[in-house]
Motif scaffolding. Structure first.
Motif, PDB file in Angstrom:
ATOM      1  N   GLY A 118       0.835  -1.201   0.000  1.00 49.55           N
ATOM      2  CA  GLY A 118       0.000   0.000   0.000  1.00 49.55           C
ATOM      3  C   GLY A 118       0.869   1.251   0.000  1.00 49.55           C
ATOM      4  N   SER A 119       0.235   2.380  -0.211  1.00 51.12           N
ATOM      5  CA  SER A 119       0.961   3.606  -0.545  1.00 51.12           C
ATOM      6  C   SER A 119       1.500   4.366   0.662  1.00 51.12           C
ATOM      7  N   VAL A 120       1.138   3.950   1.878  1.00 49.08           N
ATOM      8  CA  VAL A 120       1.514   4.649   3.110  1.00 49.08           C
ATOM      9  C   VAL A 120       1.134   6.128   2.952  1.00 49.08           C
ATOM     10  N   GLY A 121       2.101   7.036   3.057  1.00 47.94           N
ATOM     11  CA  GLY A 121       1.775   8.450   2.799  1.00 47.94           C
ATOM     12  C   GLY A 121       2.495   8.965   1.567  1.00 47.94           C
ATOM     13  N   THR A 122       3.034   8.054   0.751  1.00 52.26           N
ATOM     14  CA  THR A 122       3.913   8.514  -0.333  1.00 52.26           C
ATOM     15  C   THR A 122       3.220   9.365  -1.399  1.00 52.26           C
ATOM     16  N   PRO A 123       1.944   9.147  -1.713  1.00 58.72           N
ATOM     17  CA  PRO A 123       1.332  10.047  -2.711  1.00 58.72           C
ATOM     18  C   PRO A 123       1.337  11.507  -2.243  1.00 58.72           C
ATOM     19  N   THR A 124       1.014  11.715  -0.969  1.00 60.36           N
ATOM     20  CA  THR A 124       0.979  13.087  -0.467  1.00 60.36           C
ATOM     21  C   THR A 124       2.398  13.639  -0.288  1.00 60.36           C
ATOM     22  N   LEU A 125       3.282  12.842   0.279  1.00 64.90           N
ATOM     23  CA  LEU A 125       4.650  13.321   0.486  1.00 64.90           C
ATOM     24  C   LEU A 125       5.315  13.684  -0.833  1.00 64.90           C
ATOM     25  N   SER A 126       5.198  12.807  -1.834  1.00 63.46           N
ATOM     26  CA  SER A 126       5.866  13.067  -3.112  1.00 63.46           C
ATOM     27  C   SER A 126       5.234  14.257  -3.827  1.00 63.46           C
ATOM     28  N   THR A 127       3.991  14.544  -3.509  1.00 64.69           N
ATOM     29  CA  THR A 127       3.332  15.708  -4.105  1.00 64.69           C
ATOM     30  C   THR A 127       3.931  17.014  -3.577  1.00 64.69           C
ATOM     31  N   HIS A 128       4.295  17.015  -2.285  1.00 65.16           N
ATOM     32  CA  HIS A 128       4.599  18.295  -1.643  1.00 65.16           C
ATOM     33  C   HIS A 128       6.059  18.556  -1.283  1.00 65.16           C
ATOM     34  N   VAL A 129       6.871  17.510  -1.021  1.00 63.80           N
ATOM     35  CA  VAL A 129       8.209  17.794  -0.489  1.00 63.80           C
ATOM     36  C   VAL A 129       9.098  18.477  -1.530  1.00 63.80           C
ATOM     37  N   GLY A 130      10.078  19.235  -1.014  1.00 68.56           N
ATOM     38  CA  GLY A 130      10.979  19.993  -1.871  1.00 68.56           C
ATOM     39  C   GLY A 130      11.685  19.113  -2.893  1.00 68.56           C
ATOM     40  N   ARG A 131      12.147  17.955  -2.455  1.00 72.97           N
ATOM     41  CA  ARG A 131      12.708  16.964  -3.376  1.00 72.97           C
ATOM     42  C   ARG A 131      12.688  15.612  -2.689  1.00 72.97           C
ATOM     43  N   TYR A 132      12.774  14.559  -3.475  1.00 75.02           N
ATOM     44  CA  TYR A 132      12.885  13.242  -2.864  1.00 75.02           C
ATOM     45  C   TYR A 132      13.796  12.348  -3.660  1.00 75.02           C
ATOM     46  N   TYR A 133      14.197  11.254  -2.996  1.00 68.95           N
ATOM     47  CA  TYR A 133      15.126  10.291  -3.569  1.00 68.95           C
ATOM     48  C   TYR A 133      14.432   8.946  -3.653  1.00 68.95           C
ATOM     49  N   ILE A 134      14.591   8.279  -4.772  1.00 69.87           N
ATOM     50  CA  ILE A 134      14.118   6.904  -4.902  1.00 69.87           C
ATOM     51  C   ILE A 134      15.302   6.008  -4.531  1.00 69.87           C
ATOM     52  N   VAL A 135      15.124   5.198  -3.506  1.00 69.93           N
ATOM     53  CA  VAL A 135      16.230   4.370  -3.009  1.00 69.93           C
ATOM     54  C   VAL A 135      15.788   2.909  -3.068  1.00 69.93           C
ATOM     55  N   LEU A 136      16.518   2.109  -3.841  1.00 66.37           N
ATOM     56  CA  LEU A 136      16.119   0.716  -4.055  1.00 66.37           C
ATOM     57  C   LEU A 136      17.137  -0.225  -3.411  1.00 66.37           C
ATOM     58  N   ASN A 137      16.632  -1.256  -2.754  1.00 65.98           N
ATOM     59  CA  ASN A 137      17.510  -2.242  -2.125  1.00 65.98           C
ATOM     60  C   ASN A 137      18.119  -3.193  -3.146  1.00 65.98           C
ATOM     61  N   SER A 138      17.491  -3.307  -4.319  1.00 68.67           N
ATOM     62  CA  SER A 138      18.096  -4.124  -5.373  1.00 68.67           C
ATOM     63  C   SER A 138      17.803  -3.487  -6.725  1.00 68.67           C
ATOM     64  N   HIS A 139      18.652  -3.835  -7.685  1.00 65.21           N
ATOM     65  CA  HIS A 139      18.561  -3.250  -9.029  1.00 65.21           C
ATOM     66  C   HIS A 139      18.247  -4.390  -9.989  1.00 65.21           C
ATOM     67  N   SER A 140      17.016  -4.421 -10.490  1.00 64.98           N
ATOM     68  CA  SER A 140      16.650  -5.525 -11.379  1.00 64.98           C
ATOM     69  C   SER A 140      15.614  -5.056 -12.386  1.00 64.98           C
ATOM     70  N   PRO A 141      15.536  -5.780 -13.513  1.00 70.47           N
ATOM     71  CA  PRO A 141      14.548  -5.395 -14.540  1.00 70.47           C
ATOM     72  C   PRO A 141      13.105  -5.635 -14.092  1.00 70.47           C
ATOM     73  N   ARG A 142      12.919  -6.370 -12.978  1.00 69.86           N
ATOM     74  CA  ARG A 142      11.558  -6.520 -12.460  1.00 69.86           C
ATOM     75  C   ARG A 142      11.127  -5.271 -11.700  1.00 69.86           C
ATOM     76  N   ILE A 143      12.099  -4.532 -11.181  1.00 67.59           N
ATOM     77  CA  ILE A 143      11.778  -3.322 -10.411  1.00 67.59           C
ATOM     78  C   ILE A 143      11.838  -2.091 -11.314  1.00 67.59           C
TER      79      ILE A 143
END
Lengths: 268, 291
Positions: free
Chosen positions: A138-163
């Protein structure tokens, strides 16, 4: 002090944490959500090295702990003991009632899918929403946070073509939409959008014009071919791709002795 | 003249106020004594507004038809609560897809008697596609694109707090959970379970500390949030939660024996909350007093 650590002795997660830490500025408000150990380490490293006026907001707990030598935190996000270090709580009253001030805030987000324009998905994977092949948390609060914060970082625990996919099955945050520097403005989203996507292989940013994901640097020992093979879409590749700066001896010392003495980032 | 009416009921009566098919909102700290009682009664087809492992337990026990949740993580490195994940993937539960700001907007709309409240978070995402109750609209003042969030109206809200007097004047240690008061204002009735019932004089000593005035019903259940924490009383029982999570994970993979044993031991065999505490055991409970 481990001044002679070679790149081979560093874990990708330590490189990720040091990269993120250097990009965070003093006085910023850093919001860290659940289940993001690399991000936790990054903000604490930045706080100790150059951010004595940073505000760390972990699951609603607002703290300034620059004077703490180490910071034992519960491993479980809902564990109430995190309040031990709080100066106040962002969750008294409406957690989202002051979004007009969120341009000062920095946020970090993961995802089960991320597309070339930094849109992310925490909803699930599969063509039929009623019976998803993988149901996400589920989305937690990410739709609202990503809408409003000054900037954000996408941080992935793994790097794969499925992600890292050409198209998210569902979008729980709107990064740069279908692309273009004005994509967010056209929708009226006030925040600054995603700045970097950081993975165990590399750092990616977004082209200034079309906001397509672009290779920014590769971590030591990682080849361009490997990044491309493990990315599910065509990355923009500039003519020069530098190697991600590894932690300085000082950064590594603080990271390993004060931020992550248990070595979590070396065991992921 | 008749005397003022006590709001105290026991957990059995509290759960009897909930009927199959109702919408039940569950606050934080988690009112587990009441959650256990719902499972014990075998309630069905509930719409549940909740997060995390208490949500997972209600789904695993077969009480849930529809979920209103912004986050169903498992914790302990398990990204998705196992029973939630399995039931959603098999289409056994309906998910009302939302996020924190949308959920609070819906609860607030219910409390204020409004047909909707506007919210910006989620504009441009798939949320209005996978949840057709959310309507994208152009606001009539500035023409901006926003989401209209309809009311989310719980029939019953269940909360956990530190203390109350017998008249339902509730006081928390450290304040209510971030969403508790939204749930309370939106609901037809609110049942608050508390660690301790205190004298009305104790409430009057510090009326500013009263967080919920006149809750509909109060249930006195010491250790009532176990295995979760209760601020000012005890910490979370991580070993117990991990046992549950392991059992739920195995059940989702097709081996339900441990989960059946868990529900038998902690929900079906104990007839009351006191019986549940005897199952947990005094040693374990006292260990939770060490920070």
């Amino acid at each position: 002090m481990p001044s002679d650590v070679s790149a081979q002795d560093l874990s990708p997660q330590e490189i990720m944490a040091a990269f993120l830490a250097r990009d965070l500025k003093d006085t910023e408000h850093l919001m860290v959500g659940v289940a993001m150990p690399i991000v936790e380490a990054a903000v604490r490293l930045a706080h100790l090295l150059h951010g004595p006026n940073m505000e760390l907001i972990f699951f609603g707990t607002r703290m300034n702990v620059a004077d703490r030598h180490t910071l034992p935190l519960p491993a479980f996000a809902w564990d109430n003991r995190v309040v031990r270090w709080a100066e106040s709580f962002s969750d008294t009253g409406h957690r989202f009632e002051d979004v007009k001030h969120w341009h000062k805030r920095v946020f970090f987000i993961g995802g089960v899918q991320v597309d070339p324009h930094g849109n992310t998905n925490l909803i699930g994977v599969g063509p039929d929403y009623a019976t998803l092949r993988f149901r996400g948390p589920g989305s937690v609060g990410t739709p609202t946070l990503s809408t409003h914060v000054g900037r954000y970082y996408i941080v992935l625990n793994s790097h794969s073509p499925r992600i890292l996919v050409e198209r998210c099955d569902y979008m729980s945050t709107y990064g740069w939409g279908g692309g273009g520097a004005d994509a967010r403005k056209k929708l009226g989203l006030p925040g600054g959008g995603p700045k970097y996507c950081v993975t165990p292989l590399c750092v990616m940013d977004f082209d200034e014009e079309d906001k397509h994901m672009r290779l920014h640097s590769v971590h030591p020992g990682v080849t361009l071919e490997e990044v491309q093979a493990r990315t599910g879409f065509a990355l923009t590749i500039p003519s020069q791709v530098p190697t991600t700066l590894v932690p300085t001896p000082e950064e590594l010392h603080v990271l390993r002795t004060r931020v992550d003495p248990e070595g979590r980032l070396r065991r992921m | 003249m008749e005397s003022r009416t006590s709001h105290i009921i026991d957990e059995v009566e509290a759960a009897s106020r909930i009927e199959d098919g109702m919408t039940v909102a569950i606050g934080s700290p988690t009112p587990m004594a009441l959650v256990h009682q719902i499972i014990r009664r075998g309630l069905k087809d509930l719409t549940v507004v909740d997060v995390g492992l208490s949500l997972d337990m209600l789904i695993a026990a077969g009480c849930v038809r529809k979920v209103v949740s912004y986050y169903a993580g498992g914790g302990f490195g398990v990204p998705v609560a196992p029973a939630f994940r399995r039931a959603a993937e098999r289409g056994e539960i309906e998910v009302w897809e939302c996020e924190e700001g949308i959920l609070t907007s819906g609860l607030q709309a219910a409390a204020q008697g409004l047909p909707f409240l506007p919210w910006r978070g989620g504009v441009g995402t798939s949320l209005p596609e996978v949840n057709p109750d959310l309507k994208v609209f152009a606001d009539p003042i500035r023409g901006e694109t926003l989401l209209a969030v309809p009311p989310i109206k719980p029939d019953v809200t269940l909360l956990h707090a530190a203390v109350s007097d017998v008249y339902g004047n509730v006081q928390h240690v450290g304040g209510p959970g971030w969403i508790d008061l939204f749930m309370q204002r939106a609901a037809d009735q609110t049942i608050v379970q508390v660690e301790k019932v205190v004298a009305n004089e104790d409430v009057r000593k510090d009326p500013w500390a009263t967080t919920i005035a006149g809750a509909d019903a109060i249930v006195r259940v010491p250790y009532g949030a176990h295995p979760f924490y209760s601020r000012g009383y005890y910490v979370q029982d991580n070993a117990h939660l991990k046992d549950y999570l392991d059992a739920s994970t195995a059940a989702a993979k097709g081996d339900p024996a441990a989960l059946h044993a868990y529900f038998a031991r902690y929900c079906r065999e104990p007839a009351t909350h006191a019986d549940y505490l005897e199952q947990i055991g005094i040693r374990r409970l006292l260990e939770l007093h060490e920070y």
